[in-house]
Scaffold this motif. Sequence first.
Motif: not given
Lengths: 98, 997
Positions: B179-181, B289-295
Amino acid sequence: MLLIRCPYCEEERPELEFRNAGEAHIARSANIAGETDDDFEKFFFIRSNPKGIIYERWRHMHGCARFFNAVRDTVTDKFVMTYKAGEPKPSKLPGVAK
Amino acid sequence: MSGAFRIPGAGRFSQAKTARFSFDGQSYAGIEGDTLASALLANGVHLVGRSFKYHRPRGILSAGAEEPNALVEIKRDAARKTPNVRATVQELYDGLDAQSQNRWPSLSFDVGAVNDIASPLFSAGFYYKTFMWPKAAWKSLYEPKIRAAAGLGVSPDQPDSDHYSSRYAHCDVLVLGGGAAGIAAALAAAETGVRVILADEQAEFGGSLRFETGAKIDGQDGFAWAQAAIARLSAMDNVRVLSRTTAFGYYAQNFVGLVERVSDHLSAPGHDLARERLWQVRAKRVVLASGAIERHMVFADNDRPGIMLAGAARTYLNHYGVAVGKNVGIYTANDSAYAAAIDLKKAGVNVAAIVDLRDNPTGPVIDEARALGIEVNFGRAVIRAGGKLRVSSMTVQPKNGGGERTIPVDAILMSAGWTPSVHLFSQSRGKVAFNDETKRFVPGTYAQDCVSVGACNGTDGLSATVDEAYAAGAKAAKDAGAKTAKGTKPKVDASESWSRGMLGAAPGAGPDTTVKAFVDFQNDVTAKDIRQAVHEGMRSIEHVKRFTTNGMATDQGKTSNMHGLAIAAETLGKPIPEVGLTTFRAPYTPVTFGAIVSHARGPLFDPTRKTAIHPWAEAQGAVFEDVGQWKRAWYFPNAGEDMHAAVDRECVAVRKTAGLFDASTLGKIEVVGPDAAKFMELLYTNPWEKLEPGRCRYGIMLREDGFIYDDGVVGRLAPDRFHVTTTTGGAPRVMNHMEDYLQTEFPHLNVWLTSITEQWAVIAVQGPKSRDIIAPLVEGIDMSDEALPHMSVREGKICGVPTRLFRMSFTGERGFEVNVPADYGQAVWEALWAEGQKHGAAAYGTEAMHVLRAEKGYIIVGQDTDGTVTPNDAGLDWAVGKKKADFVGIRGMARPDLVAKGRKQLVGLKTKDPKVVLEEGAQIVEDPKQPIPMKMIGHVTSSYWSENCGRSIALALVAGGRDRMGDTLYVPMPNGVIEVEVAGMVFFDETGGRLNG
């Protein structure tokens, strides 16, 4: 997979090339036939199995085939140092408190 | 047309490039670039599966690797069927054939759904509590039935015809997540010139830039910037860019396992293309830089098809050009879902209402939603979803109670907030820390040389993320040895904010106990299951997890862990950090066995060792047996012979005329040096110093504990040179044992050890005619009994090639073992065979070899001994040097228990009925009439039919065996008790005269 420094090859090599060979600095008596049962028990059966720093033997099986000694932390699996067979137990360990 | 829900002009793929696919037998059209999930949604298909336990209809929840519901079977052909493929990850290709799972007879009508009605029976811990007895019924009845009723995909029933490849790689900086990161970090590292690998699990790089329409970097749309940056990185020699590549495991010392999906997205992959490639990467520094997961939101019936994550709906719209409904509702506890409402509204989709659990949130997205005319409700909860195979409405209520209002919708988009993906960080043994303000676990203490950046580090906002990631990438490169940096940091012009949110159950999740508000969709775990687990006494989150199975499905709780933890903490009345987080384990997402096994299957699974004489034996029609890695000729059947007949014939031939046997697999070690004899004295029980060169001795090797470790005949070729043989299976460990003592206990001895097992082919020629067969071919060795008596060795030539010719016997007959360099093995064998034919000799295999040695009472270490047998137990006291002061095992052998009376000793057994052949391993008792469990006094170690003796013969370890000579003992078997008589171990030629005759 761990990287282990062979003190003979003077290189870090992958764990696959090595075999663990049990605890180090357990000397076989020059007069083993004359040992008491208690002494033989200590020599042959009793191992320290520490949580933390262990001195153990490894063999660079698929490399130079030499046995050597290693200091490893059993909690993190990290190798503190390795040294040649026959060398004394190191009195100071790099990066380890006390 | 690629689906009624495709929005013309939307998305990043050409809608003209269509791809046909089928789902449950029905044909649909998607477009190139689609995932199976986006193609199904474009066709209005939300119902894609049935749940694990309750068989509830399930739809597509997400647009990525975290998908718990949309698991399908992808079938390429009869052999290539992959179950449990996430439709959100599977890329569409023309001709793709997908099937739904866990339903019968059909997806929309599933008999198993009766479990849903009967669900009060199936609450947490149900299996543990219900199917307790009778105990035997668990294996035969309960478990098979439960396994058939629950579960997801079906395992393929044919060998996988795909092939897989495997690579090792080293780099200075490994960036996980594109991703961007990840891109910013990779740019910073790559610009210094160090070796960089950048991997992302998606087909296209960009991560959340795939849906974040509000992002602007370096003056470009965020996604376009990402593509340009990837193009730049790909063109750099020091960078390897891997798309469709998931980092699944983070191991010691920055060793990371990645799996690259090479051809799963292709319509007709050529067979030269691997299906997947395993990358084993060792990196100096790792940037996570694995990001986040929506709950999701936890409320009643939140699993109905059509209810999905808000970010996923944005991805389907902005990336794939697909609207997930025509009339959508939003249920949120943070800002990010507003952006979904805004994007959909702008694309022409009706947004029925936004329901926001928060009381009075403010911000630009809320203002924008209102400005677009979307109804926004604060302080309210969706307490229930209507519909069954597809959501049809949402029922809204003020969160503190009050009047209900039901709003018709065809989709509900939800967001409870974003969970940082700390999976890989945690796998690296880093310790997470709970941020009480933002209610999330973020990386705390690092255990390895890695750094987390962006959303997985709890960093909010694109600008802060890019700053952090670029700096971290540059630092990682410097730490890995980079000298100079010469790039410029990307400039973020605009970004979105989507921090905060809520954890745990929303008001719609009960507290009553009949509501199904799902926490873990894949394992069918509801909020009430977790509360129940606490009420039933589970206190640790690890116990709650195992009792409810929350987070234990193949999605590993990517969407459910934090909710489950929060509900448990609330029920326990403890703060979240005190309840603790469960451990993240590899793999991050499921990995195929194929990728891990790679080429190491079939003939490449384990090396096969063949002797030089193998081709000859094969041509003769020999039947082979596996002995360790060796293929050994087992017996050589003539036409019409079964094994029994062949072995009988071979055994008789050896004793009547002669037999040829391929003994090449014997372990062979050359012990050389001025101190060779001293070394042999220490490693074997026997005395060696006085053994004359040219003579052989049977040696026994012990471990320090005094038990037999190996045996074999040793020839002394010269004062400083021994040719040692070991058992076939023991060769490597004997070599290791010798090296160990030589290097560490006896380093003062000047000795070299060399494995010569494969250098020498060994042809045993045994039998009364053996000398007549060999002699015509030998040069330079006097073959007379006087010059070459039993147990001697000479060097000379045979058939013109060098030989070490041993006069020795493992059959009790006059015998020789002809050692020749392995390259000449088959030629010498053929010459000997031709000579043998003149005398009626037979080739014999390992089975006949076993029988012949047993007739003579010669033991096989590992068969007649088991690691608890001393030389005395085996009747081999004569081989222990009584005057020796030291050898390995000398002290162990003297331990009180090893010299006590009543030890098991090796003896012969003769069955009273000579036709009965005992079974090896059978137990022996004194009194067959005693009650069960009987007192067992020993067991049969070797047992054969001996054609030469005209009866069965057996060896056995029996307590006090040598004091029982002539006694009758009993071997109880299922078909009756067999009477046996204890006898000596030699059944044939007791005086041993044939060795010399």
